[in-house]
Design an enzyme around this catalytic site. Structure first.
Site, PDB file in Angstrom:
ATOM      1  CG  HIS A  76      -3.197  -0.208  -6.875  1.00 22.12           C
ATOM      2  ND1 HIS A  76      -3.662  -0.089  -5.670  1.00 22.12           N
ATOM      3  CD2 HIS A  76      -3.412  -1.832  -7.347  1.00 22.12           C
ATOM      4  CE1 HIS A  76      -3.945  -0.430  -4.715  1.00 22.12           C
ATOM      5  NE2 HIS A  76      -3.616  -1.527  -5.017  1.00 22.12           N
ATOM      6  CD  GLU A  99      -3.129   3.181  -5.716  1.00 20.94           C
ATOM      7  OE1 GLU A  99      -2.293   2.851  -4.628  1.00 20.94           O
ATOM      8  OE2 GLU A  99      -3.975   2.867  -5.531  1.00 20.94           O
ATOM      9  NE  ARG A 137      -4.099  -1.323   0.064  1.00 19.72           N
ATOM     10  CZ  ARG A 137      -4.810  -2.491  -0.707  1.00 19.72           C
ATOM     11  NH1 ARG A 137      -3.802  -2.367  -1.796  1.00 19.72           N
ATOM     12  NH2 ARG A 137      -5.666  -3.752  -0.611  1.00 19.72           N
TER      13      ARG A 137
HETATM   14  P1  NAP Z   1      -1.017 -11.928   4.689  1.00 16.36           P
HETATM   15  O1  NAP Z   1      -1.042 -12.686   4.196  1.00 16.36           O
HETATM   16  O2  NAP Z   1      -1.562 -10.903   5.974  1.00 16.36           O
HETATM   17  O3  NAP Z   1       0.624 -10.869   5.179  1.00 16.36           O
HETATM   18  C1  NAP Z   1       1.685 -10.043   5.818  1.00 16.36           C
HETATM   19  C2  NAP Z   1       2.711 -10.152   6.060  1.00 16.36           C
HETATM   20  O4  NAP Z   1       2.964  -9.430   6.655  1.00 16.36           O
HETATM   21  C3  NAP Z   1       2.780 -11.364   7.401  1.00 16.36           C
HETATM   22  O5  NAP Z   1       4.152 -11.901   7.145  1.00 16.36           O
HETATM   23  C4  NAP Z   1       2.807 -10.505   8.589  1.00 16.36           C
HETATM   24  O6  NAP Z   1       3.784 -11.011   9.482  1.00 16.36           O
HETATM   25  C5  NAP Z   1       3.598  -8.948   7.761  1.00 16.36           C
HETATM   26  N1  NAP Z   1       3.090  -7.917   8.811  1.00 16.36           N
HETATM   27  C6  NAP Z   1       2.112  -7.627   9.396  1.00 16.36           C
HETATM   28  N2  NAP Z   1       2.270  -5.891  10.305  1.00 16.36           N
HETATM   29  C7  NAP Z   1       4.039  -6.270   9.755  1.00 16.36           C
HETATM   30  C8  NAP Z   1       4.748  -5.548  10.852  1.00 16.36           C
HETATM   31  N3  NAP Z   1       4.191  -4.241  11.247  1.00 16.36           N
HETATM   32  N4  NAP Z   1       5.473  -5.033  10.301  1.00 16.36           N
HETATM   33  C9  NAP Z   1       6.346  -6.013   9.904  1.00 16.36           C
HETATM   34  N5  NAP Z   1       5.123  -7.330   9.356  1.00 16.36           N
HETATM   35  C10 NAP Z   1       3.740  -7.377   9.656  1.00 16.36           C
HETATM   36  O7  NAP Z   1      -1.186 -10.842   3.365  1.00 16.36           O
HETATM   37  P2  NAP Z   1      -1.124 -11.142   1.657  1.00 16.36           P
HETATM   38  O8  NAP Z   1      -2.021 -11.834   1.120  1.00 16.36           O
HETATM   39  O9  NAP Z   1       0.210 -11.662   0.925  1.00 16.36           O
HETATM   40  O10 NAP Z   1      -1.334  -9.109   1.295  1.00 16.36           O
HETATM   41  C11 NAP Z   1      -0.232  -8.526   1.891  1.00 16.36           C
HETATM   42  C12 NAP Z   1      -0.462  -6.934   1.282  1.00 16.36           C
HETATM   43  O11 NAP Z   1      -0.536  -6.883  -0.191  1.00 16.36           O
HETATM   44  C13 NAP Z   1      -2.140  -6.472   1.726  1.00 16.36           C
HETATM   45  O12 NAP Z   1      -2.681  -6.797   2.874  1.00 16.36           O
HETATM   46  C14 NAP Z   1      -2.590  -5.539   0.584  1.00 16.36           C
HETATM   47  O13 NAP Z   1      -2.360  -4.687   1.040  1.00 16.36           O
HETATM   48  C15 NAP Z   1      -1.440  -6.019  -0.796  1.00 16.36           C
HETATM   49  N6  NAP Z   1      -1.857  -6.292  -1.695  1.00 16.36           N
HETATM   50  C16 NAP Z   1      -1.654  -5.701  -2.954  1.00 16.36           C
HETATM   51  C17 NAP Z   1      -1.671  -6.314  -3.951  1.00 16.36           C
HETATM   52  C18 NAP Z   1      -1.940  -5.057  -5.405  1.00 16.36           C
HETATM   53  O14 NAP Z   1      -3.191  -4.544  -6.035  1.00 16.36           O
HETATM   54  N7  NAP Z   1      -0.886  -4.023  -4.999  1.00 16.36           N
HETATM   55  C19 NAP Z   1      -2.787  -6.870  -4.122  1.00 16.36           C
HETATM   56  C20 NAP Z   1      -2.878  -7.814  -2.779  1.00 16.36           C
HETATM   57  C21 NAP Z   1      -3.278  -6.975  -2.232  1.00 16.36           C
HETATM   58  P3  NAP Z   1       3.714 -12.389  10.727  1.00 16.36           P
HETATM   59  O15 NAP Z   1       2.627 -13.728   9.218  1.00 16.36           O
HETATM   60  O16 NAP Z   1       4.165 -12.542  11.290  1.00 16.36           O
HETATM   61  O17 NAP Z   1       2.047 -12.555  10.718  1.00 16.36           O
END
Ligand code: NAP
Length: 308
Positions: A275, A257, A228
């Site tokens: 995006h 954005e 994000r």
């Molecule tokens: P996820 O499976 O929940 O993974 C999030 C990761 O971030 C986990 O490893 C978590 O650690 C870590 N984390 C959370 N808070 C943190 C912090 N404060 N410091 C360090 N690490 C932290 O989510 P995901 O499915 O991979 O998606 C991640 C994000 O990508 C989404 O929330 C979304 O905003 C973004 N996204 C963007 C697009 C795009 O179009 N560009 C598309 C899809 C998603 P733990 O595992 O240890 O809890």
């Protein structure tokens, strides 16, 4: 919604589909909460605490978010209003990891700049030192946030490009191939050739990539953000790029954005995508179907498939 998802929604539910692509305004958010049993919002639809406070007795019981990221919804405020929230994890993972690799390759190999050169009609032909970029194979990647998408990026880097992988997360990870956990964000930033951001947005990660973290990066290193926009202090990033503190950046998301600062748009060492993380027909359909699966489960009194 894609045509397939729209057809299913119309077949299974009594549905109103909004045709505009801009985010809901405050009046529309109030109407959504007041007049509908279930709402499928998406990125940009700011269901903040004020939105819930403005509708004291909402008809809405479920916000079935279209997208895995839900930093635009105040989930605690929703809960207090008696509204549950679901999202669409998993469906987005591979496509978003692919966009991270697209940005890595485009930025390292100066693909955007090269394409602009060809389109300009100014290209003078191949020569041995023309547009030399950075080799990715065998380099060191650092992944900030090692969840579904972070791990999918790591898998591509390890198996596809022979890269060594370090990560930062709140817990230990064992993905089944070699990775090392970093002690801190600044330590990770200082070690790697490419730093990729895959954490959720929201208050906890806002400006995680600060001027200090950017200063720790090596002058040739690249910053890639598919998470994000708010995770990066964009003004600090621009200053760091202008000062040559890092080699380049590949961005799919922006702090304000869809506003993209003129300074970024002027830089050749930066790859800028609008995006595109999940932007394929298959993935957007899979996201829509998962959102509707949550709706169907909710209406049947079953547990949500992907609750937030
Ligand atoms: P996820 O499976 O929940 O993974 C999030 C990761 O971030 C986990 O490893 C978590 O650690 C870590 N984390 C959370 N808070 C943190 C912090 N404060 N410091 C360090 N690490 C932290 O989510 P995901 O499915 O991979 O998606 C991640 C994000 O990508 C989404 O929330 C979304 O905003 C973004 N996204 C963007 C697009 C795009 O179009 N560009 C598309 C899809 C998603 P733990 O595992 O240890 O809890």
């Amino acid at each position: 919604m894609t045509a397939a998802v729209e057809a299913r929604a119309r077949a299974e539910f009594d549905v109103e589909i909004r045709q505009q692509t801009s985010p809901l305004n405050a009046d529309e958010r109030q109407r959504a909460l007041r007049d509908f049993d279930i709402v499928l919002p998406t990125l940009g639809d700011q269901f903040d605490a004020g939105s819930f406070a403005a509708v004291p007795q909402p008809r809405c019981r479920l916000l079935a978010n279209f997208g895995v990221g839900f930093n635009h919804i105040d989930v605690a405020a929703a809960r207090r209003a008696g509204i549950v929230v679901s999202n669409t994890p998993g469906a987005v993972t591979d496509a978003t990891a692919d966009i991270a690799l697209t940005l890595m390759l485009m930025t390292a190999r100066r693909a955007g700049e090269g394409e602009r050169l060809v389109r300009s009609g100014e290209w003078q032909g191949w020569h041995p030192t023309q547009m030399l970029g950075t080799h990715l194979t065998g380099k060191h990647v650092g992944i900030v946030g090692f969840g579904r998408i972070g791990e999918a990026i790591a898998r591509r880097c390890h198996f596809g490009f022979g890269m060594s992988v370090s990560y930062l997360a709140r817990s230990d990870k064992s993905p089944g191939f070699p990775v090392s956990r970093a002690e801190s964000l600044t330590a990770l930033a200082a070690q790697v050739d490419v730093l990729v951001l895959a954490v959720p947005g929201g208050a906890e990660t806002r400006h995680l990539i600060s001027a200090e973290v950017l200063a720790a990066m090596r002058p040739h290193a690249l910053l890639i953000n598919i998470s994000r926009g708010e995770v990066v202090d964009e003004a600090a990033l621009i200053a760091a790029l202008q000062a040559g503190a890092l080699g380049g950046a590949g961005l799919d998301v922006y702090e304000f954005e869809p506003e993209v600062p003129e300074a970024l748009r002027q830089m050749e060492q930066v790859t800028l995508l609008p995006h595109l993380g999940t932007a394929t027909e298959e993935v957007r359909s899979a996201m829509g179907h998962l959102a509707l699966d949550n709706v169907a489960a909710f209406l049947a009194g079953r547990p949500l498939i992907s609750p937030v």
